[in-house]
Scaffold this motif. Sequence first.
Motif, short mmCIF file in Angstrom:
data_model
loop_
_atom_site.label_atom_id
_atom_site.label_comp_id
_atom_site.label_asym_id
_atom_site.label_seq_id
_atom_site.Cartn_x
_atom_site.Cartn_y
_atom_site.Cartn_z
N VAL A 229 -106.48 10.89 20.00
CA VAL A 229 -107.83 11.17 20.48
C VAL A 229 -108.48 12.33 19.71
O VAL A 229 -109.60 12.21 19.22
CB VAL A 229 -107.79 11.50 21.99
N TYR B 169 -111.90 7.38 19.37
CA TYR B 169 -110.74 6.51 19.60
C TYR B 169 -111.03 5.54 20.74
O TYR B 169 -110.85 4.33 20.62
CB TYR B 169 -109.49 7.36 19.91
N PHE C 85 -101.87 2.77 30.82
CA PHE C 85 -102.05 4.14 31.31
C PHE C 85 -101.20 5.06 30.42
O PHE C 85 -101.44 5.11 29.22
CB PHE C 85 -101.84 4.18 32.83
N ASN C 86 -100.22 5.80 30.90
CA ASN C 86 -99.53 6.74 30.00
C ASN C 86 -98.10 6.28 29.71
O ASN C 86 -97.18 6.57 30.47
CB ASN C 86 -99.52 8.14 30.62
N LEU D 36 -97.64 14.62 26.29
CA LEU D 36 -96.77 15.49 27.09
C LEU D 36 -95.28 15.19 26.93
O LEU D 36 -94.49 16.08 26.61
CB LEU D 36 -97.18 15.35 28.57
N PHE E 275 -93.53 16.00 23.70
CA PHE E 275 -93.51 17.45 23.50
C PHE E 275 -92.37 18.07 24.31
O PHE E 275 -91.57 18.86 23.80
CB PHE E 275 -94.87 18.09 23.86
N LEU F 202 -93.06 24.57 26.15
CA LEU F 202 -94.19 23.71 26.49
C LEU F 202 -95.35 24.58 26.92
O LEU F 202 -95.18 25.55 27.65
CB LEU F 202 -93.80 22.79 27.66
N GLN F 203 -96.54 24.24 26.43
CA GLN F 203 -97.75 24.83 26.99
C GLN F 203 -98.34 23.83 27.96
O GLN F 203 -98.58 22.67 27.59
CB GLN F 203 -98.76 25.09 25.88
N PHE G 131 -101.47 22.70 29.81
CA PHE G 131 -102.91 22.92 29.61
C PHE G 131 -103.64 22.90 30.96
O PHE G 131 -104.10 21.87 31.41
CB PHE G 131 -103.48 21.83 28.69
N CYS H 136 -102.72 18.58 35.92
CA CYS H 136 -103.34 17.24 35.93
C CYS H 136 -102.38 16.14 36.38
O CYS H 136 -101.17 16.21 36.11
CB CYS H 136 -103.81 16.88 34.53
N TYR I 271 -97.86 7.60 34.66
CA TYR I 271 -96.89 7.37 33.59
C TYR I 271 -96.20 6.03 33.83
O TYR I 271 -95.86 5.68 34.96
CB TYR I 271 -95.86 8.51 33.55
N VAL J 26 -98.25 17.32 35.77
CA VAL J 26 -97.55 17.83 34.59
C VAL J 26 -96.30 18.60 35.03
O VAL J 26 -95.21 18.42 34.46
CB VAL J 26 -98.48 18.74 33.75
N ASP K 286 -109.80 16.75 28.90
CA ASP K 286 -108.84 16.26 29.90
C ASP K 286 -109.51 16.07 31.25
O ASP K 286 -110.27 16.92 31.70
CB ASP K 286 -107.69 17.27 30.08
C1 WQD Z 1 -100.93 14.23 29.85
C2 WQD Z 1 -101.11 15.54 30.61
C3 WQD Z 1 -102.35 17.21 29.39
C4 WQD Z 1 -99.43 17.93 26.24
C5 WQD Z 1 -103.58 10.30 26.13
C6 WQD Z 1 -104.82 9.66 25.60
C7 WQD Z 1 -105.00 8.30 26.21
C8 WQD Z 1 -103.74 7.46 26.05
C9 WQD Z 1 -102.52 8.17 26.51
C10 WQD Z 1 -103.97 6.16 24.08
C11 WQD Z 1 -102.52 16.13 30.45
C12 WQD Z 1 -100.92 17.66 29.65
C13 WQD Z 1 -100.08 17.44 27.35
C14 WQD Z 1 -98.99 19.29 26.25
C15 WQD Z 1 -99.82 19.52 28.49
N1 WQD Z 1 -103.52 7.14 24.68
N2 WQD Z 1 -100.27 18.21 28.46
N3 WQD Z 1 -99.19 20.03 27.39
O1 WQD Z 1 -104.30 12.92 27.68
O2 WQD Z 1 -103.50 11.59 29.71
O3 WQD Z 1 -103.72 10.48 27.54
O4 WQD Z 1 -102.46 9.46 25.88
O5 WQD Z 1 -104.74 5.31 24.46
O6 WQD Z 1 -106.10 7.71 25.58
O7 WQD Z 1 -105.94 10.49 25.89
O8 WQD Z 1 -101.89 12.06 27.84
O9 WQD Z 1 -99.68 12.98 27.32
O10 WQD Z 1 -101.71 13.90 26.10
O11 WQD Z 1 -101.40 14.41 28.50
O12 WQD Z 1 -100.00 20.25 29.47
O13 WQD Z 1 -98.42 19.82 25.26
O14 WQD Z 1 -100.23 16.50 30.03
O15 WQD Z 1 -103.23 18.29 29.54
O16 WQD Z 1 -102.84 16.74 31.67
P1 WQD Z 1 -103.45 11.84 28.24
P2 WQD Z 1 -101.11 13.34 27.35
#
Ligand code: WQD
Length: 337
Positions: free
Chosen positions: A86, A148, A177-178, A199, A202, A214-215, A217, A228, A232, A268, A294
């Motif tokens: 993204v 994206y 979804f995720n 997430l 990472f 891990l940070q 967010f 958030c 999953y 998270v 987000d």
């Molecule tokens: C999940 C949660 C972050 C990393 C993305 C795309 C979506 C789809 C799936 C393709 C959020 C938090 C993350 C980190 C964190 N992809 N986080 N620290 O954003 O829900 O979806 O992937 O289609 O389009 O946007 O997934 O895994 O990036 O984040 O705190 O180092 O984890 O803020 O709340 P997301 P994610």
Amino acid sequence: MKILVTGGAGYIGSHTALALLEAGHDVVVVDNLYNASPESLRRVGELAGVEPVLEVADLTDEAALDDVFARHAPDAVIHFGGLKAVGESTRIPLDYYFNNTSGTISLLRAMERAGVKTIVFSSSATVYGEHNPYPYMEHMEIGAMNPYGRTKEQIEDVLTDIAAADGEWRVALLRYFNPVGAHESGRIGEDPQGIPNNLMPFIAQVAVGRREKLQIFGNDYDTADGTCLRDYIHVVDLAEGHVAALNYLTEHPGAHRWNLGGGAGTSVLEMLHAFEKAVGRELPYEFAPRRPGDLPAFWADASNAKMDLEWSVTRSIETMCEDHWRWQKNNPNGYAN
Ligand code: WQD
Ligand code: NAD
């Protein structure tokens, strides 16, 4: 059936190639290996007892696609191939529109020339944008918030239009979804290049010692623990959803859309603690500012997939973490071992 899987060497594609082989289909993968290693397919072959055919080609190359269709004569296509970050899509949008939208159009033109009119497409929950209440339902008006997501929306429109114009097309738009986790063998899994955007990979790299901490967010969202919520889904459940969609299309022409998710939100912090349980120790983390773009929370209404496809998730958050950890622990550097 013989299934052509674009992007089949990647994360979700490799798990789906395995599920297809296990269901008795033949698999031909088209991948330019931009974000994948052929080692994933070698291991799929090891697990299935039969290796998928790999054709290294770019989706924007129509002549190469014509050649692949002529030589393999597939019955249907599952289309994963594309770029998926993204943040990156806001910096190099033209690459996303060319690779994803134009790449899909050239694929569809090659399909039409070859008389192949069945396609399952990887869409995303990101198409629901920020204006819809959750849980998200398929009939809601979509409106992605970044390039994206807009490529996914454009491709959904193209596929819907061609199915409306020609009743022979059979189209499944699957809004994931995720996706997280890995095959239970620990042999195939997600292998992100560079710093993971998502997430779960990472956390896994922190656990294996490749990242310091891990940070998280944002811890001031309006949710129970301030972090958030996301829906999953285990990548093997997701892969099985594709086989179910393909089966449905054999009986149902036209364009159909389904959410593929579990239907519940996990925070998270809950995800981190579940992963710690799988690893057997605490993992370092800190709270950091919110990540732009987000949303506080969303998850799927997964009832249509259950009703139509007779498919629903069977693997828990605990299993997602155990399987993802087995893959990461056994392959600390992914396929580059
Ligand atoms: C999940 C949660 C972050 C990393 C993305 C795309 C979506 C789809 C799936 C393709 C959020 C938090 C993350 C980190 C964190 N992809 N986080 N620290 O954003 O829900 O979806 O992937 O289609 O389009 O946007 O997934 O895994 O990036 O984040 O705190 O180092 O984890 O803020 O709340 P997301 P994610
Ligand atoms: P991935 O990067 O592991 O797989 C995509 C594959 O496509 C890679 O193997 C890459 O080499 C290949 N590819 C990219 N551009 C290509 C091109 N022009 N020609 C040929 N091959 C090309 O990603 P993934 O996580 O497995 O995602 C698969 C699909 O699912 C993508 O379309 C993605 O947008 C979508 N999706 C992913 C997620 C997620 O969080 N992983 C969520 C929703 C939707």
